[in-house]
Motif scaffolding. Sequence first.
Motif, PDB file in Angstrom:
ATOM      1  N   ILE A  97       0.832  -1.208   0.000  1.00 40.36           N
ATOM      2  CA  ILE A  97       0.000   0.000   0.000  1.00 40.36           C
ATOM      3  C   ILE A  97       0.868   1.260   0.000  1.00 40.36           C
ATOM      4  N   PHE A  98       1.860   1.306   0.890  1.00 33.67           N
ATOM      5  CA  PHE A  98       2.705   2.500   0.986  1.00 33.67           C
ATOM      6  C   PHE A  98       3.592   2.645  -0.252  1.00 33.67           C
ATOM      7  N   SER A  99       4.008   1.539  -0.828  1.00 35.38           N
ATOM      8  CA  SER A  99       4.787   1.606  -2.062  1.00 35.38           C
ATOM      9  C   SER A  99       3.959   2.218  -3.191  1.00 35.38           C
ATOM     10  N   THR A 100       2.695   1.807  -3.274  1.00 40.42           N
ATOM     11  CA  THR A 100       1.795   2.330  -4.310  1.00 40.42           C
ATOM     12  C   THR A 100       1.513   3.813  -4.108  1.00 40.42           C
ATOM     13  N   THR A 101       1.172   4.193  -2.888  1.00 35.37           N
ATOM     14  CA  THR A 101       0.846   5.598  -2.623  1.00 35.37           C
ATOM     15  C   THR A 101       2.087   6.486  -2.670  1.00 35.37           C
ATOM     16  N   ASN A 102       3.241   5.921  -2.354  1.00 40.31           N
ATOM     17  CA  ASN A 102       4.466   6.722  -2.407  1.00 40.31           C
ATOM     18  C   ASN A 102       4.837   7.063  -3.846  1.00 40.31           C
ATOM     19  N   GLN A 103       4.580   6.142  -4.762  1.00 44.24           N
ATOM     20  CA  GLN A 103       4.818   6.436  -6.177  1.00 44.24           C
ATOM     21  C   GLN A 103       3.929   7.591  -6.632  1.00 44.24           C
ATOM     22  N   CYS A 107       5.121  11.393  -7.901  1.00 47.08           N
ATOM     23  CA  CYS A 107       4.689  11.901  -9.206  1.00 47.08           C
ATOM     24  C   CYS A 107       3.967  13.240  -9.073  1.00 47.08           C
ATOM     25  N   LEU A 108       3.141  13.364  -8.041  1.00 47.99           N
ATOM     26  CA  LEU A 108       2.386  14.605  -7.853  1.00 47.99           C
ATOM     27  C   LEU A 108       3.294  15.779  -7.491  1.00 47.99           C
ATOM     28  N   GLN A 109       4.486  15.487  -6.977  1.00 47.18           N
ATOM     29  CA  GLN A 109       5.422  16.554  -6.627  1.00 47.18           C
ATOM     30  C   GLN A 109       6.342  16.936  -7.780  1.00 47.18           C
ATOM     31  N   SER A 110       6.195  16.230  -8.898  1.00 47.68           N
ATOM     32  CA  SER A 110       7.040  16.514 -10.050  1.00 47.68           C
ATOM     33  C   SER A 110       6.708  17.890 -10.629  1.00 47.68           C
ATOM     34  N   GLU A 111       7.739  18.614 -11.055  1.00 49.29           N
ATOM     35  CA  GLU A 111       7.547  19.948 -11.611  1.00 49.29           C
ATOM     36  C   GLU A 111       6.804  19.921 -12.942  1.00 49.29           C
ATOM     37  N   CYS A 112       6.909  18.814 -13.667  1.00 52.97           N
ATOM     38  CA  CYS A 112       6.268  18.736 -14.985  1.00 52.97           C
ATOM     39  C   CYS A 112       4.872  18.126 -14.924  1.00 52.97           C
ATOM     40  N   MET A 113       4.369  17.858 -13.719  1.00 56.77           N
ATOM     41  CA  MET A 113       3.036  17.265 -13.574  1.00 56.77           C
ATOM     42  C   MET A 113       1.952  18.286 -13.938  1.00 56.77           C
ATOM     43  N   ASN A 114       0.972  17.849 -14.738  1.00 51.27           N
ATOM     44  CA  ASN A 114      -0.164  18.727 -15.055  1.00 51.27           C
ATOM     45  C   ASN A 114      -1.441  18.151 -14.460  1.00 51.27           C
ATOM     46  N   PHE A 115      -2.497  18.930 -14.484  1.00 43.48           N
ATOM     47  CA  PHE A 115      -3.736  18.554 -13.816  1.00 43.48           C
ATOM     48  C   PHE A 115      -4.332  17.280 -14.400  1.00 43.48           C
ATOM     49  N   GLY A 116      -4.322  17.161 -15.728  1.00 42.83           N
ATOM     50  CA  GLY A 116      -4.917  15.994 -16.370  1.00 42.83           C
ATOM     51  C   GLY A 116      -4.203  14.706 -15.998  1.00 42.83           C
ATOM     52  N   ASP A 117      -2.878  14.742 -16.036  1.00 43.91           N
ATOM     53  CA  ASP A 117      -2.104  13.554 -15.663  1.00 43.91           C
ATOM     54  C   ASP A 117      -2.291  13.212 -14.193  1.00 43.91           C
ATOM     55  N   ALA A 118      -2.399  14.241 -13.354  1.00 45.56           N
ATOM     56  CA  ALA A 118      -2.577  14.021 -11.914  1.00 45.56           C
ATOM     57  C   ALA A 118      -3.890  13.291 -11.640  1.00 45.56           C
ATOM     58  N   ILE A 119      -4.949  13.716 -12.309  1.00 45.04           N
ATOM     59  CA  ILE A 119      -6.248  13.058 -12.132  1.00 45.04           C
ATOM     60  C   ILE A 119      -6.174  11.591 -12.549  1.00 45.04           C
ATOM     61  N   GLY A 120      -5.497  11.333 -13.667  1.00 42.93           N
ATOM     62  CA  GLY A 120      -5.363   9.957 -14.146  1.00 42.93           C
ATOM     63  C   GLY A 120      -4.584   9.091 -13.171  1.00 42.93           C
ATOM     64  N   ILE A 122      -4.236   9.570  -9.919  1.00 40.31           N
ATOM     65  CA  ILE A 122      -5.033   9.384  -8.705  1.00 40.31           C
ATOM     66  C   ILE A 122      -6.093   8.311  -8.916  1.00 40.31           C
ATOM     67  N   GLN A 123      -6.738   8.348 -10.076  1.00 40.63           N
ATOM     68  CA  GLN A 123      -7.775   7.358 -10.369  1.00 40.63           C
ATOM     69  C   GLN A 123      -7.193   5.953 -10.475  1.00 40.63           C
ATOM     70  N   SER A 124      -6.037   5.811 -11.115  1.00 35.65           N
ATOM     71  CA  SER A 124      -5.428   4.486 -11.261  1.00 35.65           C
ATOM     72  C   SER A 124      -4.934   3.966  -9.913  1.00 35.65           C
ATOM     73  N   THR A 125      -4.412   4.853  -9.083  1.00 31.53           N
ATOM     74  CA  THR A 125      -3.965   4.443  -7.755  1.00 31.53           C
ATOM     75  C   THR A 125      -5.146   4.011  -6.900  1.00 31.53           C
ATOM     76  N   THR A 126      -6.250   4.760  -6.983  1.00 26.49           N
ATOM     77  CA  THR A 126      -7.463   4.398  -6.244  1.00 26.49           C
ATOM     78  C   THR A 126      -7.976   3.029  -6.670  1.00 26.49           C
ATOM     79  N   ALA A 127      -7.913   2.748  -7.979  1.00 23.34           N
ATOM     80  CA  ALA A 127      -8.356   1.451  -8.488  1.00 23.34           C
ATOM     81  C   ALA A 127      -7.489   0.318  -7.948  1.00 23.34           C
ATOM     82  N   VAL A 128      -6.176   0.556  -7.869  1.00 24.70           N
ATOM     83  CA  VAL A 128      -5.262  -0.457  -7.332  1.00 24.70           C
ATOM     84  C   VAL A 128      -5.576  -0.722  -5.862  1.00 24.70           C
TER      85      VAL A 128
END
Length: 207
Positions: A97-103, A107-120, A122-128
Motif C-alpha cells: 500500500i505505501f509503495s503504491t501511494t508513495n509512487q 509523481c504529484l510533486q514533479s515539476e512537470c506534472m499537469n492537472f490531467g495527468d494528476a487526475i489519471g 489518482i484514479q489508477s492508484t485508487t483502483a489499485v
Amino acid sequence: LYVFLTGSSKRVSIYTSQQSKYSTSNRKLRLQSLSDTRWSCRADAISNIVATYSSIVESLKQIKAEEDNDASSQADGLLNQITKLEFKFNLLVFDEIFSTTNQLNKCLQSECMNFGDAIGLIQSTTAVLNDFRSDESFNTYYDKSEKFNVDNELNSVTVDTNSDASSTLNNNKKRKQPTSNSAPLGKRRRLISKKIDDYPATQHFLT
C-alpha cells in the motif's frame, strides 16, 4: 524497532553485521524513523523492515542473549511481536500500500506534472487500492506471509491460535467465496472521517 535497534552504537553494529550475513548486497540499509511531514519516510521504513527482516530477527536474538536484563526483555518482547503471522501479514500488505501511494506522492510533486495527468494517476492508484479489498487479495497476501516466513529461513510462525487476531486471519482465509448463484451484496455507503474532509460538497466516498 527503530528506537530500540538504534538505541546504542553496539546495537547498530549488531544490526549492520547481521546484514552482512543475510544480504548479498554491499549496501547496508538502516531502519528509518517516522516523519510527520514526509510520507515517503513511512514507505521507506516499512520497505527496509521487509528487506532486512532476517537481520532484524537475528539482531534481536543476539541482543537478547548478550545485553542486560532490561534490554534483553525488550528484545524478547519485540521478537514475540514480529514473528507472529499477523505481523508479517500486515507488514506485507502495508508495504504494498505505501509503495503504491508513495509512487503517486512522488509523481504529484514533479515539476512537470499537469492537472490531467494528476487526475489519471489518482484514479489508477485508487483502483489499485480498491483491488486490495477483496477475498482474492486477502488470500494472496496470506500465502505471501507464509512464503515470507520460509524465504527468511525461520521456524514455523509463532501464532497463538487462541488469539483474536490469529482466529480472524485463519477464519478469513477459509472464508467461502461467493458463487454465481449467490445473492448480490448490497452496496453500503461508507462513512468518511471528519478529519479528512468535513465539507459535504467535496466529500468522496469509496464503494
